[in-house]
Design a protein around this motif. Structure first.
Motif, PDB file in Angstrom:
ATOM      1  N   CYS A   1      28.663 -23.152 -31.001  1.00 59.57           N
ATOM      2  CA  CYS A   1      27.527 -22.238 -31.196  1.00 59.57           C
ATOM      3  C   CYS A   1      27.181 -21.431 -32.004  1.00 59.57           C
ATOM      4  O   CYS A   1      25.466 -20.813 -32.326  1.00 59.57           O
ATOM      5  CB  CYS A   1      27.558 -21.124 -29.785  1.00 59.57           C
ATOM      6  N   ASN A   2      27.385 -21.402 -32.974  1.00 60.91           N
ATOM      7  CA  ASN A   2      27.688 -21.177 -34.209  1.00 60.91           C
ATOM      8  C   ASN A   2      27.408 -22.625 -35.865  1.00 60.91           C
ATOM      9  O   ASN A   2      26.816 -22.158 -36.496  1.00 60.91           O
ATOM     10  CB  ASN A   2      29.084 -20.599 -35.301  1.00 60.91           C
ATOM     11  N   ASP A   3      27.632 -23.289 -34.917  1.00 59.74           N
ATOM     12  CA  ASP A   3      26.985 -24.814 -35.568  1.00 59.74           C
ATOM     13  C   ASP A   3      25.871 -24.846 -36.241  1.00 59.74           C
ATOM     14  O   ASP A   3      24.942 -24.184 -35.044  1.00 59.74           O
ATOM     15  CB  ASP A   3      27.762 -25.794 -35.190  1.00 59.74           C
ATOM     16  N   PRO A   4      25.313 -25.101 -37.175  1.00 60.31           N
ATOM     17  CA  PRO A   4      23.427 -25.151 -37.251  1.00 60.31           C
ATOM     18  C   PRO A   4      23.231 -26.289 -36.061  1.00 60.31           C
ATOM     19  O   PRO A   4      22.080 -26.034 -35.801  1.00 60.31           O
ATOM     20  CB  PRO A   4      23.499 -25.775 -38.763  1.00 60.31           C
ATOM     21  N   VAL A   5      23.673 -27.352 -35.801  1.00 56.89           N
ATOM     22  CA  VAL A   5      23.304 -28.715 -34.857  1.00 56.89           C
ATOM     23  C   VAL A   5      23.573 -27.830 -33.360  1.00 56.89           C
ATOM     24  O   VAL A   5      22.517 -28.384 -32.791  1.00 56.89           O
ATOM     25  CB  VAL A   5      23.806 -29.959 -35.460  1.00 56.89           C
ATOM     26  N   GLY A   6      25.112 -27.451 -33.186  1.00 55.63           N
ATOM     27  CA  GLY A   6      25.235 -27.277 -32.028  1.00 55.63           C
ATOM     28  C   GLY A   6      24.955 -26.418 -31.134  1.00 55.63           C
ATOM     29  O   GLY A   6      24.348 -26.189 -30.212  1.00 55.63           O
ATOM     30  N   LYS A   7      24.130 -25.081 -31.916  1.00 53.12           N
ATOM     31  CA  LYS A   7      23.472 -23.731 -31.220  1.00 53.12           C
ATOM     32  C   LYS A   7      22.541 -24.557 -30.577  1.00 53.12           C
ATOM     33  O   LYS A   7      21.694 -23.450 -29.710  1.00 53.12           O
ATOM     34  CB  LYS A   7      23.313 -22.930 -32.358  1.00 53.12           C
ATOM     35  N   ASN A   8      21.528 -25.661 -31.441  1.00 54.42           N
ATOM     36  CA  ASN A   8      20.500 -25.845 -30.612  1.00 54.42           C
ATOM     37  C   ASN A   8      20.641 -26.466 -28.849  1.00 54.42           C
ATOM     38  O   ASN A   8      20.212 -27.493 -28.179  1.00 54.42           O
ATOM     39  CB  ASN A   8      19.849 -27.243 -31.369  1.00 54.42           C
ATOM     40  N   ILE A   9      22.080 -27.013 -29.128  1.00 53.90           N
ATOM     41  CA  ILE A   9      22.324 -27.996 -27.876  1.00 53.90           C
ATOM     42  C   ILE A   9      23.542 -28.029 -26.888  1.00 53.90           C
ATOM     43  O   ILE A   9      22.959 -27.507 -25.853  1.00 53.90           O
ATOM     44  CB  ILE A   9      23.256 -29.200 -28.174  1.00 53.90           C
ATOM     45  N   VAL A  10      24.506 -26.539 -27.229  1.00 55.36           N
ATOM     46  CA  VAL A  10      25.067 -25.959 -26.565  1.00 55.36           C
ATOM     47  C   VAL A  10      24.788 -24.920 -25.386  1.00 55.36           C
ATOM     48  O   VAL A  10      24.326 -23.573 -26.388  1.00 55.36           O
ATOM     49  CB  VAL A  10      26.564 -25.879 -27.430  1.00 55.36           C
ATOM     50  N   SER A  11      25.354 -23.720 -23.709  1.00 56.73           N
ATOM     51  CA  SER A  11      24.899 -23.249 -24.171  1.00 56.73           C
ATOM     52  C   SER A  11      26.160 -21.973 -24.142  1.00 56.73           C
ATOM     53  O   SER A  11      26.873 -22.795 -24.452  1.00 56.73           O
ATOM     54  CB  SER A  11      25.110 -22.928 -22.222  1.00 56.73           C
ATOM     55  N   ASP A  12      25.945 -21.067 -24.502  1.00 59.68           N
ATOM     56  CA  ASP A  12      27.374 -20.192 -25.102  1.00 59.68           C
ATOM     57  C   ASP A  12      27.806 -18.924 -23.382  1.00 59.68           C
ATOM     58  O   ASP A  12      28.297 -18.891 -23.589  1.00 59.68           O
ATOM     59  CB  ASP A  12      25.947 -18.876 -25.545  1.00 59.68           C
ATOM     60  N   LYS A  13      27.167 -20.426 -22.337  1.00 63.26           N
ATOM     61  CA  LYS A  13      27.718 -19.434 -21.631  1.00 63.26           C
ATOM     62  C   LYS A  13      28.696 -20.780 -20.726  1.00 63.26           C
ATOM     63  O   LYS A  13      27.879 -21.900 -20.607  1.00 63.26           O
ATOM     64  CB  LYS A  13      26.695 -19.149 -20.333  1.00 63.26           C
ATOM     65  N   ALA A  14      29.952 -20.276 -20.130  1.00 59.58           N
ATOM     66  CA  ALA A  14      30.606 -21.052 -18.848  1.00 59.58           C
ATOM     67  C   ALA A  14      29.507 -21.429 -17.854  1.00 59.58           C
ATOM     68  O   ALA A  14      30.567 -20.963 -16.783  1.00 59.58           O
ATOM     69  CB  ALA A  14      32.015 -21.125 -19.264  1.00 59.58           C
ATOM     70  N   PHE A  15      28.712 -22.198 -17.599  1.00 60.04           N
ATOM     71  CA  PHE A  15      28.186 -22.741 -16.678  1.00 60.04           C
ATOM     72  C   PHE A  15      28.498 -23.664 -15.920  1.00 60.04           C
ATOM     73  O   PHE A  15      28.239 -24.498 -16.867  1.00 60.04           O
ATOM     74  CB  PHE A  15      26.881 -21.960 -16.690  1.00 60.04           C
ATOM     75  N   VAL A  16      28.605 -23.850 -14.566  1.00 60.61           N
ATOM     76  CA  VAL A  16      28.705 -25.418 -14.749  1.00 60.61           C
ATOM     77  C   VAL A  16      27.408 -25.426 -12.870  1.00 60.61           C
ATOM     78  O   VAL A  16      26.841 -24.928 -12.543  1.00 60.61           O
ATOM     79  CB  VAL A  16      30.450 -25.751 -13.532  1.00 60.61           C
ATOM     80  N   PRO A  17      27.119 -27.034 -12.661  1.00 63.69           N
ATOM     81  CA  PRO A  17      26.632 -27.688 -12.257  1.00 63.69           C
ATOM     82  C   PRO A  17      26.661 -26.736 -10.610  1.00 63.69           C
ATOM     83  O   PRO A  17      27.674 -27.777  -9.816  1.00 63.69           O
ATOM     84  CB  PRO A  17      25.536 -28.788 -12.580  1.00 63.69           C
ATOM     85  N   LEU A  18      25.586 -26.509  -9.951  1.00 66.10           N
ATOM     86  CA  LEU A  18      26.283 -27.242  -8.341  1.00 66.10           C
ATOM     87  C   LEU A  18      24.442 -28.144  -7.548  1.00 66.10           C
ATOM     88  O   LEU A  18      23.591 -27.503  -7.498  1.00 66.10           O
ATOM     89  CB  LEU A  18      26.666 -26.176  -7.361  1.00 66.10           C
ATOM     90  N   ILE A  19      25.117 -28.921  -7.007  1.00 64.00           N
ATOM     91  CA  ILE A  19      24.389 -30.011  -6.592  1.00 64.00           C
ATOM     92  C   ILE A  19      24.053 -30.540  -4.963  1.00 64.00           C
ATOM     93  O   ILE A  19      25.865 -30.824  -5.143  1.00 64.00           O
ATOM     94  CB  ILE A  19      23.852 -30.997  -7.778  1.00 64.00           C
ATOM     95  N   ILE A  20      23.590 -30.264  -3.951  1.00 66.69           N
ATOM     96  CA  ILE A  20      24.061 -30.628  -3.136  1.00 66.69           C
ATOM     97  C   ILE A  20      22.690 -30.962  -2.032  1.00 66.69           C
ATOM     98  O   ILE A  20      21.561 -30.990  -2.240  1.00 66.69           O
ATOM     99  CB  ILE A  20      23.893 -29.009  -2.271  1.00 66.69           C
ATOM    100  N   LEU A  21      22.815 -32.213  -2.059  1.00 68.69           N
ATOM    101  CA  LEU A  21      22.518 -33.379  -1.194  1.00 68.69           C
ATOM    102  C   LEU A  21      22.069 -33.362  -0.157  1.00 68.69           C
ATOM    103  O   LEU A  21      23.330 -33.060   0.319  1.00 68.69           O
ATOM    104  CB  LEU A  21      23.107 -35.277  -2.508  1.00 68.69           C
ATOM    105  N   ASN A  22      21.418 -34.059   0.161  1.00 67.09           N
ATOM    106  CA  ASN A  22      20.670 -34.370   2.222  1.00 67.09           C
ATOM    107  C   ASN A  22      20.796 -32.519   2.559  1.00 67.09           C
ATOM    108  O   ASN A  22      20.962 -32.105   3.807  1.00 67.09           O
ATOM    109  CB  ASN A  22      21.721 -35.072   2.499  1.00 67.09           C
ATOM    110  N   ALA A  23      20.256 -31.418   1.619  1.00 63.11           N
ATOM    111  CA  ALA A  23      20.102 -30.766   2.323  1.00 63.11           C
ATOM    112  C   ALA A  23      19.181 -30.217   2.598  1.00 63.11           C
ATOM    113  O   ALA A  23      18.538 -31.432   3.181  1.00 63.11           O
ATOM    114  CB  ALA A  23      19.889 -29.527   0.696  1.00 63.11           C
TER     115      ALA A  23
END
Length: 582
Positions: free
Chosen positions: A459-481
């Protein structure tokens, strides 16, 4: 360096360090046991380095009982080495430097080689007196704070949780683990849990009670973080298949699921998602407390559907995280493990079966009715592996390539995420062709965050800060809902369990978990991470609600540690079949 400088302002840091140092130097000062002292020094070097490496991944010291599991490291050598830093050489180099100084200033001087026996005796008495004098001050301080355990636990909040090791040393941490493992379940502990559970507000779900699915497939994707979804880097879509899935009209998507795993990592994700309990304070629950009773979504599913079967599929060995024991405890009928899969597309430092080959073979086992019975209901859990750090993917399996401007670890992670995306996309595409899909709920979730302490650097890298989130989030995807839904608020992994109960028509199951279903309109828009940091929006939230959510970590630890639910229900689990174990 990785946590906080707060311990430098605490007197315990200096008193306890001096006290432990005096104990460790006793063989040298009192008995001139030079060789013994060097052995002690080098053992300490290994202890310090291994704990630093462990901290860089798990943000805690190595738990006491984990030292007995050192044999498991043979399968994770590359991951272990990935946690090593050049600065760690300070410890063995300082020992070598001390040896050189000793040799030059002591060993070469004959008059220092011998010490009269009477003088040794006086030295020993004076030294012990000094140790006792130094120990008196921290002893008085601990007494004034109602004992060591109470003083130690006061540090377990968002700002001070990394202070306990510097203040009380690694040996204090080990002693704390020992005291926790030797406390007897009492009425006082029961009352503490009862009191918290009684104050927990059971919010009413607005989800239709009549809705349910007869089958369920869960894919726990190793180290899959949310920010890679719907992300294009240097003109390349990282997760094109998952992005396509998100556009389906029957998908529920929650991108801000807070990773809440602790020392158990992947097995903690199964605890959070499957039982609605939070990880224990130190170490993996599956190893420390496998005999405790765990209510679970699997047991709820099997309770509703007569003759239902549940399978957990992994390419790991049954012994990893003690899966061979904990899988049946969580309600699975079979653990289908390493020897049941053909070694294809070897990925990572351990050359494990790649995600594409693993999910393809899972699908074959389903079609052959090895892990699916057409005559009944089925609950499947597929645990991928390829996303395990250090994210080593063979060139032949790569479908994206990024420039050297992107930090190497980030480049490797995105490349691996793209591979996992392809594996899941192929699996979903094929399972949709199965006639059983229409009556099957499919859930995809990252089992935990991937970047650890590297996140801050990126997040402090000049390139990485524009890509990586500073939060530890994971995705939840539910199909056939039953409907399309985007849940953009912050939720915890512990909230997945009650959400699954709703989606599978299991709302009447007696254990609702410590979290809240996303279908509860009054659910708070924040959650608490393992370091007790608040993540999300707390505007207008009563302080009592915030305190309750923070307290839930301690309550969950007590529930598991003292088998609260087992005592309450007076039940014991029957062992289940373990497949693929030699």
């Amino acid at each position: 360096m990785l946590s906080t400088f707060t311990p430098f302002s605490k007197v315990e840091t200096y008193l306890d360090t001096i006290l432990v140092s005096l104990f460790l130097l006793l063989p040298l000062v009192c008995f001139r046991a030079v060789k013994t002292t060097w052995v002690i020094f080098f053992i300490l070097d290994g202890l310090f380095i291994s704990n630093l490496m462990y901290f860089r991944t798990y943000f805690t010291a190595i738990p006491l009982d984990s030292y007995l599991l050192v044999g498991n490291l043979s399968d994770f050598a590359s991951s272990v080495l990935d946690s090593w830093r050049m600065v760690d050489l300070f410890f063995p180099l300082s020992t070598v430097a001390a040896g050189v100084l000793w040799w030059r200033n002591f060993y070469r001087k004959p008059e220092n080689k011998t010490v009269e026996q009477p003088k040794r005796g006086r030295t020993f008495v004076r030294y012990i007196a000094l140790v006792c004098l130094i120990a008196l001050v921290p002893a008085i301080r601990l007494w004034s704070q109602n004992g060591f355990k109470v003083a130690y636990e006061r540090l377990q909040d968002a700002y001070l949780h990394t202070c306990n090791i510097p203040m009380y040393t690694i040996f204090g941490s080990l002693y704390y683990d020992y005291t926790c493992d030797h406390i007897v379940y009492t009425e006082e502990i029961k009352d503490r849990i009862d009191s918290w559970l009684a104050r927990k507000t059971d919010l009413q779900s607005v989800f239709p009670q009549v809705y349910s699915k007869d089958n369920c497939i869960i894919i726990l994707a190793e180290s899959l973080e949310s920010w890679v979804l719907e992300k294009t880097v240097e003109g390349q879509e990282i997760t094109p298949n998952l992005n396509k899935i998100l556009r389906d009209s029957s998908v529920i998507y929650a991108p801000h699921v807070l990773s809440q795993v602790k020392g158990g990592r992947s097995i903690d994700a199964q605890l959070l998602m499957g039982t609605g309990l939070l990880p224990i304070q130190s170490g993996p629950y599956s190893i420390k407390f496998p005999e405790s009773y765990y209510p679970s979504v699997v047991k709820a599913f099997k309770g509703k559907h007569k003759n239902a079967k549940a399978y957990s599929l992994t390419i790991d060995k049954p012994m990893v995280w003690n899966q061979c024991i904990i899988a049946p405890v969580l309600g699975f009928d079979s653990l289908v493990s390493k020897t049941c899969f053909i070694q294809e597309e070897p990925v990572g430092s351990r050359k494990q079966v790649g995600d594409r080959a693993f999910l393809r073979q899972c699908l074959e086992k389903m079609k052959n009715n090895e892990v699916w019975d057409d005559s009944g209901n089925t609950f499947l859990q597929c645990i991928t592996y390829s996303g395990h750090n250090p994210f080593i993917l063979p060139d032949s399996l790569k479908r994206v390539s990024f420039s050297p401007d992107i930090p190497e670890v980030l480049n490797n992670y995105m490349t691996m995420a793209n591979y996992t995306d392809r594996a899941i996309g192929e699996f979903i595409s094929r399972i949709k062709a199965d006639k059983r899909f229409d009556n099957t709920l499919v859930m995809i979730m990252g089992d935990h965050e991937a970047l650890g302490t590297v996140r801050k650097e990126l997040c402090n890298d000049p390139v990485g800060k524009n890509i990586v989130s500073d939060k530890a989030f994971v995705p939840l995807i539910i199909l056939n809902a039953p409907f399309n839904m985007y849940y953009g608020k912050v939720m915890g992994q512990v909230d997945v369990y009650p959400t699954l109960l709703d989606l599978l028509g299991l709302n009447d199951y007696w254990w609702k978990g410590l979290g809240e279903s996303i279908f509860n309109p009054q659910k708070p828009d924040f959650d608490v991470d393992p370091q007790l940091n608040i993540v999300g929006d707390t505007a207008g939230v009563p302080e009592e609600t915030i305190r309750m959510l923070k307290k839930s970590w301690e309550i969950s630890d007590l529930i598991i540690r003292y088998d609260y639910l087992g005592h309450k229900l007076n039940v014991k689990e029957e062992p289940a079949k373990v497949v693929g174990m030699k």
